[in-house]
Each structure stands twice: as C-alpha cells, then as structure tokens.
Design a protein around this motif. Structure first.
Motif, PDB file in Angstrom:
ATOM      1  N   ALA A 358     -25.175  50.105  -8.538  1.00 32.40           N
ATOM      2  CA  ALA A 358     -24.103  51.059  -8.818  1.00 32.40           C
ATOM      3  C   ALA A 358     -23.694  51.021 -10.284  1.00 32.40           C
ATOM      4  O   ALA A 358     -23.309  52.054 -10.860  1.00 32.40           O
ATOM      5  N   ARG A 359     -23.794  49.848 -10.918  1.00 33.20           N
ATOM      6  CA  ARG A 359     -23.370  49.709 -12.327  1.00 33.20           C
ATOM      7  C   ARG A 359     -24.212  50.568 -13.260  1.00 33.20           C
ATOM      8  O   ARG A 359     -23.793  50.890 -14.386  1.00 33.20           O
ATOM      9  N   GLN A 360     -25.366  50.968 -12.834  1.00 35.10           N
ATOM     10  CA  GLN A 360     -26.187  51.849 -13.665  1.00 35.10           C
ATOM     11  C   GLN A 360     -25.583  53.244 -13.770  1.00 35.10           C
ATOM     12  O   GLN A 360     -25.970  54.026 -14.632  1.00 35.10           O
ATOM     13  N   HIS A 361     -24.609  53.557 -12.901  1.00 40.00           N
ATOM     14  CA  HIS A 361     -24.033  54.899 -12.859  1.00 40.00           C
ATOM     15  C   HIS A 361     -22.537  54.931 -13.164  1.00 40.00           C
ATOM     16  O   HIS A 361     -22.052  55.925 -13.694  1.00 40.00           O
ATOM     17  N   VAL A 362     -21.787  53.881 -12.795  1.00 42.92           N
ATOM     18  CA  VAL A 362     -20.338  53.871 -12.951  1.00 42.92           C
ATOM     19  C   VAL A 362     -19.892  52.492 -13.441  1.00 42.92           C
ATOM     20  O   VAL A 362     -20.657  51.529 -13.403  1.00 42.92           O
ATOM     21  N   THR A 363     -18.629  52.427 -13.880  1.00 38.73           N
ATOM     22  CA  THR A 363     -18.041  51.165 -14.314  1.00 38.73           C
ATOM     23  C   THR A 363     -17.032  50.635 -13.312  1.00 38.73           C
ATOM     24  O   THR A 363     -16.709  49.451 -13.321  1.00 38.73           O
ATOM     25  N   VAL A 364     -16.522  51.513 -12.451  1.00 39.65           N
ATOM     26  CA  VAL A 364     -15.539  51.139 -11.436  1.00 39.65           C
ATOM     27  C   VAL A 364     -15.998  51.687 -10.091  1.00 39.65           C
ATOM     28  O   VAL A 364     -16.477  52.827 -10.012  1.00 39.65           O
ATOM     29  N   CYS A 365     -15.858  50.877  -9.022  1.00 40.39           N
ATOM     30  CA  CYS A 365     -16.144  51.338  -7.661  1.00 40.39           C
ATOM     31  C   CYS A 365     -15.020  50.911  -6.738  1.00 40.39           C
ATOM     32  O   CYS A 365     -14.488  49.802  -6.866  1.00 40.39           O
ATOM     33  N   LEU A 366     -14.675  51.790  -5.812  1.00 51.16           N
ATOM     34  CA  LEU A 366     -13.742  51.463  -4.747  1.00 51.16           C
ATOM     35  C   LEU A 366     -14.535  50.961  -3.543  1.00 51.16           C
ATOM     36  O   LEU A 366     -15.619  51.474  -3.266  1.00 51.16           O
ATOM     37  N   ALA A 509     -20.536  43.244 -14.690  1.00 50.04           N
ATOM     38  CA  ALA A 509     -19.451  43.974 -15.359  1.00 50.04           C
ATOM     39  C   ALA A 509     -19.113  45.278 -14.644  1.00 50.04           C
ATOM     40  O   ALA A 509     -18.932  46.320 -15.271  1.00 50.04           O
ATOM     41  N   LEU A 510     -19.015  45.202 -13.333  1.00 56.13           N
ATOM     42  CA  LEU A 510     -18.543  46.325 -12.520  1.00 56.13           C
ATOM     43  C   LEU A 510     -17.191  45.930 -11.939  1.00 56.13           C
ATOM     44  O   LEU A 510     -17.061  44.870 -11.328  1.00 56.13           O
ATOM     45  N   GLU A 511     -16.180  46.775 -12.141  1.00 55.41           N
ATOM     46  CA  GLU A 511     -14.884  46.493 -11.555  1.00 55.41           C
ATOM     47  C   GLU A 511     -14.807  47.128 -10.167  1.00 55.41           C
ATOM     48  O   GLU A 511     -15.033  48.330 -10.019  1.00 55.41           O
ATOM     49  N   VAL A 512     -14.487  46.314  -9.158  1.00 55.20           N
ATOM     50  CA  VAL A 512     -14.339  46.807  -7.792  1.00 55.20           C
ATOM     51  C   VAL A 512     -12.858  46.782  -7.418  1.00 55.20           C
ATOM     52  O   VAL A 512     -12.193  45.748  -7.574  1.00 55.20           O
ATOM     53  N   ARG A 513     -12.366  47.904  -6.950  1.00 56.91           N
ATOM     54  CA  ARG A 513     -10.975  48.030  -6.541  1.00 56.91           C
ATOM     55  C   ARG A 513     -10.919  48.218  -5.023  1.00 56.91           C
ATOM     56  O   ARG A 513     -11.773  48.901  -4.463  1.00 56.91           O
ATOM     57  N   VAL A 514      -9.878  47.657  -4.403  1.00 59.44           N
ATOM     58  CA  VAL A 514      -9.841  47.556  -2.949  1.00 59.44           C
ATOM     59  C   VAL A 514      -8.569  48.229  -2.422  1.00 59.44           C
ATOM     60  O   VAL A 514      -7.520  47.581  -2.307  1.00 59.44           O
ATOM     61  N   PRO A 515      -8.618  49.513  -2.079  1.00 64.56           N
ATOM     62  CA  PRO A 515      -7.398  50.237  -1.668  1.00 64.56           C
ATOM     63  C   PRO A 515      -6.698  49.679  -0.446  1.00 64.56           C
ATOM     64  O   PRO A 515      -5.468  49.759  -0.351  1.00 64.56           O
TER      65      PRO A 515
END
Length: 632
Positions: A358-366, A509-515
């Motif tokens: 996923a890091r190849q496409h975005v910097t943050v993922c939920l 270096a991918l930030e994962v956020r957890v709603p």
C-alpha cells in the motif's frame, strides 16, 4: 522520537544520533535534534510528514514563549478545533501542523491537561525548560508506542526498543517477568519490556522525570477500567434502530477526522465486516472516490475477490495488490527481524507485506482494527455469551470426560471428519481441542485464560518468576463477556494488535489510523447493551447493521477469515528443518532459559499430527530468533 536526560555535561550528540538512526524508518522525511548539554537533555525526531509538509512542521518544536520543547510521534486529529480556540486567545501560528497546536496548548494548559483535551494517536515527550522536567505521555488506547527507563547513568526514551538498545549499558538478557508473560501470551504486555529496566508507558498515562533517577509512577489521565465501569453503570436505553444510528454517526465522525492529511490517504479493504465498514463510511463522507487496497494472497484464505465486489458496490478506487508466492522461509525471516521484542503473532508478517504494498500508493491508510475487541468479534466472546455458562454448570466429572473425548481424535482427524460433513468450519480440529481446554476450566475467566495461554511459564522456564496475575483487574461483578472484553482491551489490543499494526506500517513509513479506536466510540461501546455486541451467534452486531446500510449482506456476510499464514503446515513442511534446529535440546540447554523436554514433546506431537501446537511452537521460535539472531 528518541531522547536522553542525564545529570548534565558531556557529549549527548553521539548517543542521540545512534538512537535516532535506529528509528529512521519511522520518519524518512526529516530529522531533527535539540540539545541542552548544561541541563543534560537531548531530544531527537524522525519525521513522517503528514500534516504541513513545510519546514514549519520540523521537530523538535519549541513553543512561542520558549519554555516547552516537544517531540511528537503520531497525529492530533482535532488540531483544527484547538487552533481556532487558540487563535481566539491571541496565538499567532507559524504553520498549520498539529504539533504546533499541541505545543501551544501545552504552553497554556500544561502537559497533563493538554493531552487529556486532544483526540489523537500519539506518544510524546516535552521538556519544560523553566522547571527542568521531562514529561512523557501516551494516547488513550496505546496506538503509538513509548519505551523508557534508566540506562547506566542516563534516562532514555524512544518509540522503539531497538533505539534504547543502541546505548552501551543496555542489558542483553531478557527480563524474567517479561519472558514469562511472553511465553503465556505470545507478546510482552505493558508495563514490562523484554529488556530489564526498560518499561512501556501504559496507554492513557503520563510520567514526569525530574532527573535520570527521579521518575514518577505512570499517572492515568484516561482509564479503560474507569470508562468500562462508568459505561456499565449508565447503559443506553435505546432500541435497535437508535443504537445503529448512534454508532453510524460516531463512526462517520471518527472516519472523517482520520481522512484529513496533506498526503494521499487510503483504506485497507479485506472484504470482511470491519474493513468494509470503514471503507463504506470513508466513501460516504468523501467527495472523491476513496482509494482502497487489498492483497491477493492466493489459496483458501484469499479474500481479494470479495473485497473487489465490495469496492465496486461502494465506487472506490480499488487496487488489488498481488503478493505472489509467499515463501515460508522468507516470511519466517521477516518475522524474526520486524519486531524488536519477541512477538509471536503470525499475522504480523502478512500485515507488513500489505503495508509495504500500500505504501507504494499512499502515505496514510485507515484500518478496521479494534472492532473485535470492542464489540465481541472473536469466537471466545460468542462462547462466553452463549453456552459457556451452561457448560460450566455441568458436573465437573462430566465436563472433564467430554474434554477427554474431544481430544481423542487428533486435530488432523477432526479436519478429515469435517470434510465429509455438511457445512465447513475452518480449523475445526484446533477449535475442538481448544474447547476441550475450556470444558476443563472452573469458571469463565479460567476458560478465557485457557484460550489466551500458549505456554505455562512455570512448566517451561528453568527459573520462572513468581506467578503474576493473569486477569486484568476490574469489573469483578460484571458479566463474563464484559470482563473478557476489558481484559482484551487493556492487554491484547495495545500490546499485540496495535504493536503489530504500528511496527508493520512504520517499517515502511506508512501511517495507519484506526477509526474504531476513537476514544469517544470506545466510551460509547461500554454503554451499549450486550445485544449490540453479540447476538444470534454473531459478534459485532451493531457494526454489521451499520455496514448493511451501505453494502448488501450477500457481499460480505460470511465466516470470519483470519490473516495468519498456515504456520501449522509450514512447521511440518518447509520450516521443519529450521524449527528443529532452533529448538534442538542442546541449544536450549546452552541458553539456560527454557526446559527442552516440553518443547521436544510439543514438536514431536505436532510433527506427527497428533496435536496442533503451531502457536505454541511459533512463540518459542520467535523467542529463539530474538535471543541469538538465528534466521532460517
């Protein structure tokens, strides 16, 4: 982030730089340091730029009045609200980063009041230049890690244990209590770490450090046990429709806050209930198609086709990330190197592969993590809510006889039988043997401990420490389901699930956020009745109803699939030689920590198919790789 506090004088720069280099993967966009040799303090930061990509977001960051110096790992989601209020009080901001908002909030309210006021996932350290006090704090549910302790004559802290271990006086032998806890659970629960003298700051706590040897006890500014007790004492008197609407509104708000960034953002989408719910809500609150990601792992556990169907219905910009052939040798090697403490959750490596893709496409993922622990998603919760009370009410001899009967067929024998029966229950042999352990338990929490325990440290360690409490205190008079939920939220969630997510994502270096872990939603779940959690043999009832408003049930309603690789088969096949080498009795005797006999017995039973000891053996194997650096 990293830092040191000494008695003053000396060159702090070399140690600080070594520590900072050890966490460079967490922040490849910028590096900063702030030193005051006379005060003996050094702060270092590696930045992953998410909000305000300019130099105005550089850390360490000093407040406008010059008193406070802050390093922050994580995100403050409601920084815009606080900025607006601070500007009304006359604060003039240099940039628009959340870090600047937080340091100015600290300047006006103090560290404890400031962290209690914000919504975020964070670990932080702030130096008070006037009082010469260092303050450490961690977010409410423990999404971001923080290690700290005395090393030689210095006090050190860091986002990862590997940074502290750069210091020359760090012990290389495992802490006995941490080792015992690790063998029991497959991870090291806070407050211990595997390194003696180095602790994890518990979630929702603050520590004050007045000198390298004057460190306060952790003081909670938010407590899960208190939240649970308050919620159970003030339950929601709502019908089903109102419960679903309340959950939908709360989760929408949480997702909306976590989509805000100055870099590309996406969501993980496995096709299961939790990730599909987050993707659906993200698309509902967005004006543009949301980017969603799943992995095609191949084989029986591949959910990529289901995920693609959910994505088509939602209209997201979907990417299926092929992982190709998963080489067991390579995966075992990654598992050995990804975590800087022994860590035996096999799903950590596939999670890391997903994050890297996923890091190849975005910097943050939920992500959809946390819903199982909040709302009863695991099998053990359904057992506690359903027939466990009836089972435990049976006479002890009858239960123990049934337990022996369940273990008469091997797990492999159970699996063979399942193939000729209608329906399909994944890993039925393993589950039958787990049920046997539950039947032999004396009460609900003893049954929970059976399900949570991998090894009994007293029988495996050569010099076991005195037994520690296996139950998390609190809610003694509550229903069994609530007691299990609290135990998992206080221990398994921060020290297993969130460790897995943090290390797997920050390694690339991918930030994962957890709603689901918005503290307001956590508080809300404790006011919900049991029927909102487990109903009709299913967990997460209210989440399922929320998802059903956005995606037809036929696209996602199916048995829960795990994300673990087939460790049991691997240990009998491609990893057999590797595992036998690492668990050789002579090697274990030389190390002097574990008794070889129980391990040899478990290995022989697993090899023959008589029992399935995959998790127990994986736990010892991950310890071995940490102890001596062995790789497949």
């Amino acid at each position: 982030m990293v830092g040191l506090l000494t008695h003053g004088g000396g060159d702090l720069g070399a140690d600080l730089d070594a520590m900072s280099a050890a966490v460079a993967h967490r922040g490849p966009d910028d590096a900063g340091r702030w030193l005051d040799p006379d005060a003996g303090v050094a702060l270092g930061h590696r930045r992953l730029a998410i909000v305000d990509l300019s130099v105005a977001g550089h850390q360490p960051m000093t407040s406008a009045d010059g008193r406070w110096v802050l390093v922050l790992n994580g995100e403050i989601y409601d920084h815009a609200d606080h900025r607006h209020r601070l500007e009304g009080d006359g604060v003039a901001f240099r940039g628009h980063s959340d870090t600047e908002v937080l340091v100015e909030l600290i300047a006006r309210r103090g560290p404890e009041a400031a962290v209690a006021a914000v919504d975020g996932m964070f670990a932080l350290a702030v130096w008070d230049r006037r009082e010469r006090v260092l303050v450490l704090a961690r977010d409410r549910v423990g999404e971001k890690p923080l290690y700290y302790g005395q090393v030689g004559d210095a006090f050190a802290f860091a986002s990862e244990l590997g940074a502290v271990r750069q210091l020359s006086h760090t012990s290389t032998s495992p802490d006995p209590q941490a080792l015992a806890d690790y063998l029991r659970y497959g991870f090291v629960p806070a407050p211990h770490s595997i390194v003696p003298g180095i602790d994890k700051l518990p979630a929702g706590c603050v520590v004050r450090v007045a000198s390298p040897t004057t460190v306060s006890e952790p003081v909670p500014y938010w407590s899960l046990a208190s939240v649970a007790a308050a919620g159970l004492a003030d339950p929601l008197a709502l019908d089903d429709r109102e419960l679903v609407q309340l959950a939908d509104t709360a989760l929408r708000a949480s997702v909306r806050r976590r989509l805000e960034a100055d870099v590309p953002v996406g969501t993980f989408l496995s096709g299961g209930v939790d990730s599909s719910t987050i993707a659906a809500l993200a698309q509902a609150v967005s004006t543009q198609p949301v980017r969603t990601f799943t992995v095609a792992v191949g084989g029986e556990g591949d959910e990529s086709v289901t995920a693609a169907g959910v994505a088509r219905h939602l209209g997201t910009e979907h990417t299926t990330l092929p992982l190709g052939d998963l080489d067991p040798i390579d995966l075992a090697s990654r598992a050995a190197s990804l975590y800087d403490e022994p860590f035996a959750d096999p799903s950590g490596v596939p999670t890391a592969l997903l994050c890297a893709a996923a890091r190849q496409h975005v910097t943050v993922c939920l992500s959809g993590d946390g819903a199982d622990e909040l709302l009863g998603g695991y099998n053990r919760y359904r057992v506690a809510h359903g027939g466990l009370s009836r089972l435990l009410a049976l006479p002890g001899p009858l239960r123990r006889g049934a337990s022996r009967a369940l273990t008469t067929p091997s797990p492999v024998g159970w699996d063979r039988l399942a193939r000729v029966l209608p329906g399909r229950t994944p890993a039925i042999g393993t589950k039958a043997h787990k049920l046997a352990g539950v039947l032999a338990a004396d009460d609900h929490m003893a049954a929970y401990a059976v399900l949570a325990t991998r090894w009994d440290p007293a029988t495996l360690m050569t010099n076991p420490p005195p037994p520690s409490a296996t139950a998390v205190p609190g809610l003694d008079a509550a229903l069994p389901l609530d007691r299990m939920l609290l135990a998992d939220q206080e221990r398994t969630l921060p020290d297993d699930m969130l460790v897995k997510v943090d290390r797997a994502s920050m390694a690339v270096a991918l930030e994962v956020r957890v709603p689901f872990l918005d503290h307001r939603f956590v508080e809300l779940t404790w006011r919900m009745p049991e029927r909102a959690k487990v109903r009709d043999g299913h967990g997460k009832w209210v989440v399922r109803q929320v998802l059903g408003q956005y995606v037809p049930h036929e696209l996602w309603d199916r048995p829960k699939m795990g994300f673990d690789p087939p460790v049991a088969d691997w240990l009998r096949g491609p990893l057999r030689e590797w595992s036998h080498d690492l668990l050789a009795p002579d090697r274990l005797r030389r190390q002097g920590l574990l008794r070889p006999e129980p391990i040899a017995r478990a290995l022989a039973e697993h090899d023959s198919g008589a029992r399935n000891h995959d998790y127990a053996l994986w736990t010892v194997l991950m310890l071995q790789t940490w102890l001596d650096g062995a790789t497949p």
